[in-house]
Write an enzyme that holds these catalytic residues in place. Structure first.
Site, short mmCIF file in Angstrom:
data_model
loop_
_atom_site.label_atom_id
_atom_site.label_comp_id
_atom_site.label_asym_id
_atom_site.label_seq_id
_atom_site.Cartn_x
_atom_site.Cartn_y
_atom_site.Cartn_z
N GLU A 114 -11.11 -32.30 10.19
CA GLU A 114 -10.61 -32.07 11.55
C GLU A 114 -11.72 -31.45 12.40
OE1 GLU A 114 -7.00 -29.45 13.58
OE2 GLU A 114 -7.93 -28.74 11.72
N LYS B 27 -2.78 -35.29 16.87
CA LYS B 27 -2.11 -34.22 16.12
C LYS B 27 -0.77 -33.84 16.75
CE LYS B 27 -3.27 -29.60 14.25
NZ LYS B 27 -4.34 -28.57 14.26
N CYS C 256 -4.15 -31.29 9.60
CA CYS C 256 -4.10 -29.84 9.41
C CYS C 256 -2.67 -29.26 9.47
CB CYS C 256 -5.02 -29.15 10.42
SG CYS C 256 -5.50 -27.46 9.94
#
Length: 272
Positions: free
Chosen positions: A27, A100, A143
Site C-alpha cells: 500500500e 480502498k 490494509c
C-alpha cells in the site's frame, strides 16, 4: 517518490531474476506523508506520476505483472485523494483498479498513535470483481479492509482464488492483529492471501510494522519477511528492500474447498 521508485525498481529486478510471474508491492508505495496537507499536495494523476510511469516502463521492459498501492486524485478534484491498488499488465497498461473501502481512523493514545486517514482520503464505494491473471482470479483489498470479513466473502462468491492485502500497518496494531486477521481471511474464504507490507520508518510520525506474508487456502503461512522488531534499529532506514518469492498453486484452492465445503445458509443470513 523518486527514491521509492528506485526501491521498487530494485524489487522488479529481483522478481525478474527469480523468474516471478508477478510482483506485489505494498500500500502507498509512492509515498507516505507526514500530514494530510502534504499527502494531498504530493498526489498526482497516473498520467503525470513519474512513480507510476516508471513502474509501467518496468512492466513493459520485463513482461512482468506489477500490483502496487498508490494515491490518486479524486474526480472531480477535491480536498481529499484516493488510496488505490492498481494492476499494471505486461504491456505497461493499468488493467485493473480498486479504491480502498475502509479508511484507517484510530486513536490509541496515550500509548499508541492517533491516525485519521479520512482527513485526506476519500473511501471507495465498490467491491471490484476479481481480476483474472496467470496466478488465478485475484481479489483486491487494502490494509484496513482486512478487519472486515464481508468484502473478502463477497470476493470469494465472485470467484476469487486469492485475496490481496497490501498494507502499511502500524506497529501496535501489527503486533496485535496482523497475522491472525490474515489467516482468518484465508481460512474463511479458503483462498490464498498475499499481503505485501511496508516495513520501517517513513518520517517522524510513521513507522510501519512490516511482516509481509503469503498464506495458503488452509491458513498455513508459506512465507514471510521480517517485521520491524526483528530489524537492527540502526539499519532500518538504510537497508535494501527485501522480497519474498512463493509459488501460488490454484489447485490448492480446489482441494481445500472440495475437502471442507463451506455451504453458507444464505436463507438464514442473506446479507452476508
Amino acid at each position: 517518490m523518486a527514491h521509492n521508485l528506485a526501491q521498487c525498481q530494485k524489487l522488479v529486478k529481483k522478481a525478474v531474476d527469480a523468474g516471478a510471474k508477478a510482483l506485489f508491492l505494498p500500500e502507498a508505495s509512492d509515498y507516505i506523508a507526514s500530514s494530510a496537507t502534504e499527502s494531498v499536495g504530493l498526489c498526482q494523476d497516473v498520467s503525470k506520476s513519474l512513480f507510476v510511469r516508471g513502474l509501467q516502463q518496468a512492466a513493459r521492459d520485463n513482461s512482468l505483472l506489477i500490483n502496487v498501492g498508490i494515491h490518486e486524485p479524486t474526480d472531480p478534484p477535491s480536498d481529499r485523494i484516493k488510496n488505490t491498488l492498481i494492476w499494471i499488465d505486461k504491456e505497461g497498461e493499468i488493467a485493473h483498479r480498486y479504491q480502498k473501502l475502509h479508511v484507517f481512523d484510530i486513536d490509541l493514545r496515550p500509548n499508541g498513535p492517533r491516525l485519521k486517514e479520512s482527513d485526506s482520503v476519500q473511501p471507495g464505494n465498490e467491491i471490484v470483481p476479481p481480476y483474472p491473471t496467470v496466478l488465478g482470479k485475484l481479489g483486491s483489498l487494502i490494509c484496513f479492509d482486512l478487519r472486515f470479513p464481508e468484502p473478502a466473502l463477497r470476493l470469494r462468491r465472485q470467484g476469487a482464488e486469492a485475496l490481496l492485502y497490501p498494507s502499511a500497518f502500524t506497529v501496535p496494531t501489527g503486533k496485535l492483529h496482523w497475522e491472525i486477521l490474515l489467516r482468518s481471511r484465508a481460512i474463511e474464504t479458503q483462498s490464498w492471501v498475499i499481503a505485501a507490507a511496508q516495513c520501517g520508518r517513513h518520517n517522524e510520525k510513521r513507522v510501519s510494522y512490516g511482516d509481509s506474508i503469503v498464506i495458503s487456502p488452509n491458513g498455513h503461512i508459506v512465507g514471510r519477511l521480517d517485521h520491524v522488531e526483528d530489524l537492527d534499529k540502526e539499519k532500518v532506514d538504510t537497508r535494501e528492500p527485501d522480497m519474498l518469492t512463493v509459488d501460488i498453486d490454484s489447485k490448492a484452492v480446489d482441494e481445500v474447498r472440495r475437502g471442507i465445503p463451506l455451504l453458507r445458509r444464505t436463507d438464514v443470513y442473506p446479507e452476508i
